[in-house]
Design a protein around this motif. Structure first.
Motif, PDB file in Angstrom:
ATOM      1  N   ASP A 181      79.057 110.472  40.524  1.00 21.75           N
ATOM      2  CA  ASP A 181      78.149 109.329  40.356  1.00 21.75           C
ATOM      3  C   ASP A 181      78.994 108.082  40.108  1.00 21.75           C
ATOM      4  O   ASP A 181      80.075 108.166  39.511  1.00 21.75           O
ATOM      5  CB  ASP A 181      77.198 109.553  39.175  1.00 21.75           C
ATOM      6  N   PHE A 214      65.387  99.180  40.514  1.00 18.87           N
ATOM      7  CA  PHE A 214      66.306 100.308  40.709  1.00 18.87           C
ATOM      8  C   PHE A 214      65.928 101.533  39.891  1.00 18.87           C
ATOM      9  O   PHE A 214      66.357 102.642  40.195  1.00 18.87           O
ATOM     10  CB  PHE A 214      67.746  99.871  40.438  1.00 18.87           C
ATOM     11  N   ASN A 216      64.607 103.936  41.975  1.00 18.03           N
ATOM     12  CA  ASN A 216      65.472 104.159  43.128  1.00 18.03           C
ATOM     13  C   ASN A 216      66.695 105.012  42.794  1.00 18.03           C
ATOM     14  O   ASN A 216      67.776 104.810  43.324  1.00 18.03           O
ATOM     15  CB  ASN A 216      65.921 102.796  43.675  1.00 18.03           C
ATOM     16  N   GLY A 217      66.487 105.940  41.853  1.00 17.25           N
ATOM     17  CA  GLY A 217      67.562 106.881  41.580  1.00 17.25           C
ATOM     18  C   GLY A 217      68.484 106.493  40.443  1.00 17.25           C
ATOM     19  O   GLY A 217      69.340 107.285  40.032  1.00 17.25           O
ATOM     20  N   VAL A 253      74.810 105.321  39.091  1.00 20.59           N
ATOM     21  CA  VAL A 253      73.995 105.567  40.282  1.00 20.59           C
ATOM     22  C   VAL A 253      74.538 106.812  40.994  1.00 20.59           C
ATOM     23  O   VAL A 253      75.759 106.984  41.086  1.00 20.59           O
ATOM     24  CB  VAL A 253      74.075 104.335  41.228  1.00 20.59           C
ATOM     25  N   GLU A 256      75.507 109.079  46.469  1.00 17.77           N
ATOM     26  CA  GLU A 256      74.997 108.786  47.807  1.00 17.77           C
ATOM     27  C   GLU A 256      74.143 107.513  47.853  1.00 17.77           C
ATOM     28  O   GLU A 256      73.909 106.964  48.934  1.00 17.77           O
ATOM     29  CB  GLU A 256      74.203 109.995  48.345  1.00 17.77           C
ATOM     30  N   LYS A 257      73.673 107.047  46.708  1.00 15.59           N
ATOM     31  CA  LYS A 257      72.832 105.835  46.708  1.00 15.59           C
ATOM     32  C   LYS A 257      73.629 104.568  46.431  1.00 15.59           C
ATOM     33  O   LYS A 257      73.084 103.459  46.473  1.00 15.59           O
ATOM     34  CB  LYS A 257      71.753 105.964  45.627  1.00 15.59           C
ATOM     35  N   THR A 258      74.906 104.740  46.118  1.00 20.17           N
ATOM     36  CA  THR A 258      75.683 103.621  45.585  1.00 20.17           C
ATOM     37  C   THR A 258      75.697 102.401  46.490  1.00 20.17           C
ATOM     38  O   THR A 258      75.448 101.282  46.047  1.00 20.17           O
ATOM     39  CB  THR A 258      77.146 104.059  45.351  1.00 20.17           C
ATOM     40  N   HIS A 259      75.977 102.624  47.779  1.00 19.86           N
ATOM     41  CA  HIS A 259      76.158 101.466  48.643  1.00 19.86           C
ATOM     42  C   HIS A 259      74.853 100.730  48.903  1.00 19.86           C
ATOM     43  O   HIS A 259      74.823  99.504  48.952  1.00 19.86           O
ATOM     44  CB  HIS A 259      76.884 101.869  49.925  1.00 19.86           C
ATOM     45  N   ASP A 260      73.778 101.480  48.972  1.00 22.84           N
ATOM     46  CA  ASP A 260      72.468 100.857  49.129  1.00 22.84           C
ATOM     47  C   ASP A 260      72.138 100.011  47.894  1.00 22.84           C
ATOM     48  O   ASP A 260      71.739  98.848  48.006  1.00 22.84           O
ATOM     49  CB  ASP A 260      71.411 101.952  49.343  1.00 22.84           C
ATOM     50  N   VAL A 261      72.322 100.603  46.698  1.00 22.12           N
ATOM     51  CA  VAL A 261      72.011  99.874  45.464  1.00 22.12           C
ATOM     52  C   VAL A 261      72.895  98.638  45.346  1.00 22.12           C
ATOM     53  O   VAL A 261      72.421  97.535  45.051  1.00 22.12           O
ATOM     54  CB  VAL A 261      72.173 100.800  44.227  1.00 22.12           C
ATOM     55  N   ARG A 272      71.824  95.823  47.575  1.00 18.80           N
ATOM     56  CA  ARG A 272      70.600  95.149  47.118  1.00 18.80           C
ATOM     57  C   ARG A 272      70.875  94.279  45.887  1.00 18.80           C
ATOM     58  O   ARG A 272      70.299  93.196  45.741  1.00 18.80           O
ATOM     59  CB  ARG A 272      69.505  96.169  46.859  1.00 18.80           C
TER      60      ARG A 272
END
Lengths: 328, 328
Positions: free
Chosen positions: A158, A199, A202-203, A267, A270-275, A278
Motif C-alpha cells: 500500500d 476518497f 474510493n478505497g 491507499v 493498485e489505486k495509487t495512481h488514480d487517487v 485526482r
C-alpha cells in the motif's frame, strides 16, 4: 512538586504519553481511548474539539480564526466525516484591539463558508491583561460519518500519498514571530481538506492531517497500529524552496514541522495512481506525491524508515519534546 | 483605538449587546441568531459550548472541572435536550501543579458520571507562564432534543418557579478569593440540572439556568420574548442566611448573583403546584419556590417588576456591566 511544562503541548511523544497516561484514564471510554482526531458517536455523528493558541494571531497566509475553522474541519475529514457544524468559544484578553477581533471574526466566517460548515453555537469570556494572550479560540465540530479509517486492512505494498509540501505553516509562524531573524516569504498552508472526502468512498484506508509533530510523528503513530514497517523516500517528499532553505539554515528537520492544510493517505497499491491524479487536480493537492509505502521486506514492525537522498536507511522517531510552542 | 474591556465578559447587557452586534452578524444563521443556551440542529441534536475561566480554580463546593461539566450540561437541559456527550479542551499554563490537574480531571470525571454524560473528545494546549491563568477549560456538549422552549405560549397567570436559593456560587467564589475580607461558610451550588428534564414532558413552557447576570438579567431577557411583564415577589425568593448577610454587608443585590445549579421555570398556572411538589422531592430542589408570575394587570410589556418586602414595585434592569469577573 511536579508541574506542567511547555513540552507537553508539543504534539510529540511526551504530549502523547501525557494524554494517554493522565487524561484518557480519567475518562475511560472506548471512544476517547481510540485517540482519534474525532470520535464517532452513535447515529453516525463525528465529534471533535481543538483549542487554538497560535502566536502571533495574524501570520502570512492566515490568522487564528482561519486556523480554528480549518483545524477542526480537518480533524473531522481525516476521521471519515463530512464537517457540518462548529461551535466557537472565545477567550479574549482585556485590551485586545477591537479591529483585530473583527478581522478574526470575518476570517472565521470566510473559512467556515469555504469549508461549508455553519457556526451554530458560541461563548465569549474576557480575562484580565496578563491572564491570556490576545485571543484563544476553541472550536468543536460535528460531522456526518461516511467512513471509518481501516488501519487493519493496511498491507505491504500500500502506498503513502502526501497531498503537498511540508512545513509552510510552521515557517510562516516563525517568520511572523521574527524568531531566528528569518525573513522568508512563505505563506501558511492553512486550508480545509474537504476536497479529500470523496476518497473515503474510493478505497482510502487511512488519512491524517499533518499538524503538531509533523509527518514523522504522525506516521510513527500509524506504525503502532499496524504490523508492518513504513518506508518513506526523502527524495520524494515535496518541499518548497523556502522551507528547504530555512530548514538547512536552522538545522530543523521538515519531517517534524507542522502543516495546517496537508494530509498523508494510505491507499491500496493498485489505486495509487488514480487517487494521486485526482488529488493533483485540486489546487490544494497540486504538489501531491507518492512518498513511500507499507513495507514487506525491509525493516521491522513498528519502524518508520527514511531512505535518505544518499541511499541509506534512517530510523525516524516521533517528536519527543517541544520544537515550536504555540504553532496552532 | 477601541479595545476589549473586562465588562464584556459580565453576562450583562453590555456583553449581550456585544455578542448580538459583533459576533452574531459575523455568522448570520438562524440557529445562532436565536442566542439560545444550545442550538438545535437537524436530527434532534442539541449543541452548545462554554469556556470556563473561573478564578480561583478550587472553591468551596467545587472546582473548575465540576463547573465545566455542569455548566454545559445545564445549557443542554434548559434548551430542552438530554445531555449525552462532552468534549474537553484544556488550556494549561506552564507551571500548573500536576496534583491540581489530576484533581480537576477526577472532578471532571465524577461530574460527568453524575450527570450521565460521556467525555468523548479532548484537546490539550500548554501556554507559557503569564499567558494564561493555571487552567482554562472549554466543554462543548451534544444532547438529544426532547422539547423546545415555547415562550410564545406563555400567558398571564403562568407561574415562575425558582429551583433553589440564589447566589451561593458567586459568594463561594468571592470567599475563596478572599475579596472583601469575606469569611462566609458557603458552598457553591454547582450541580447538574438533569433532574428537571422530565418537566419538559409535563407542560413546562420555558426554563433557564441562572448563571452570569443572575435571575434579574435572565428574566429581563425573557421579557423581550413575550408581550407581558413579569412580576416577582422579593419575599418569596429563597436566600440562604449567608448570601443574605453578605449581600447586605457588601451592598450587592442577590438578584444579580450567578448560580451554577439553579434554574427558573415558567409553568402554566394550573400545573404549578404539581411541578413544585415534584421539584422539592429532589435534594437539589428542596428549597424551590413560586417566586412570581406572568402579569396581566400590573406593568407594561417588556418590564420585569419586583414587589419589594415593603410592598412597593421596583423596575429591574438587566445587569449592565461587570459585577464579578471570572465567576465561571
Amino acid at each position: 512538586m511536579k508541574k506542567i511544562s511547555l513540552e507537553l503541548g508539543s504534539g510529540g511523544k511526551s504530549m502523547r504519553d501525557f494524554i494517554a497516561r493522565t487524561i484518557v484514564p480519567a475518562f475511560k471510554n472506548p471512544m476517547l481511548a481510540e485517540l482519534l482526531d474525532a470520535s464517532h458517536l452513535p447515529g453516525r455523528i463525528a465529534f471533535t474539539t481543538d483549542s487554538y493558541v497560535v502566536d502571533p494571531i495574524f501570520f502570512p497566509g492566515g490568522d487564528i480564526g482561519k486556523l480554528a475553522v480549518n483545524g477542526t474541519v480537518n480533524d473531522l475529514v481525516v476521521s471519515g466525516a463530512v464537517p457540518q457544524y462548529l461551535s466557537l468559544g472565545l477567550i479574549l484578553e482585556e485590551g485586545l484591539e477591537w479591529n483585530a477581533l473583527e478581522k478574526i471574526l470575518r476570517s472565521l466566517k470566510a473559512a467556515a463558508s469555504r469549508a461549508r460548515v455553519e457556526i451554530v453555537a458560541g461563548d465569549t469570556k474576557v480575562v484580565k491583561q496578563g491572564q491570556g494572550d490576545k485571543i484563544y479560540i476553541n472550536t468543536s465540530g460535528i460531522g456526518k460519518v461516511i467512513a471509518k479509517p481501516r488501519p487493519k486492512l493496511i498491507r505491504p505494498g500500500d502506498k503513502l500519498i502526501l497531498t503537498g509540501t511540508l512545513g509552510e505553516h510552521s515557517l510562516a509562524i516563525l517568520t511572523a514571530r521574527g524568531d531566528f531573524g528569518l525573513e522568508a516569504r512563505v505563506q501558511s498552508d492553512c486550508a480545509p481538506l474537504t476536497f479529500l472526502l470523496p476518497f473515503w468512498k474510493n478505497g482510502l484506508l487511512w488519512m491524517r492531517d499533518i499538524t503538531r509533530g509533523g509527518l514523522a510523528t504522525i506516521l510513527s503513530e500509524l506504525t503502532e497500529q499496524i504490523p508492518y514497517p513504513l518506508l518513506i523516500e526523502e527524495d520524494e517528499i515535496p518541499l518548497s524552496k523556502a522551507v528547504q532553505a530555512a530548514s538547512e539554515l536552522l538545522g530543523i528537520d521538515p519531517l517534524y514541522l507542522a502543516c495546517e492544510g496537508r494530509a498523508v493517505l494510505v491507499v491500496p497499491g493498485e489505486k495509487t495512481h488514480d487517487v494521486l491524479a485526482r488529488i493533483k487536480k485540486n489546487p490544494l493537492g497540486r504538489k501531491a506525491a507518492i512518498i513511500g509505502q507499507v513495507e514487506g521486506k525491509i525493516g521491522r514492525p513498528g519502524e518508520l524508515l527514511l531512505r535518505t537522498s544518499a541511499g541509506g536507511l534512517r530510523l525516524l522517531e516521533p517528536l519527543s519534546s517541544e520544537l515550536l510552542p504555540r504553532i496552532c
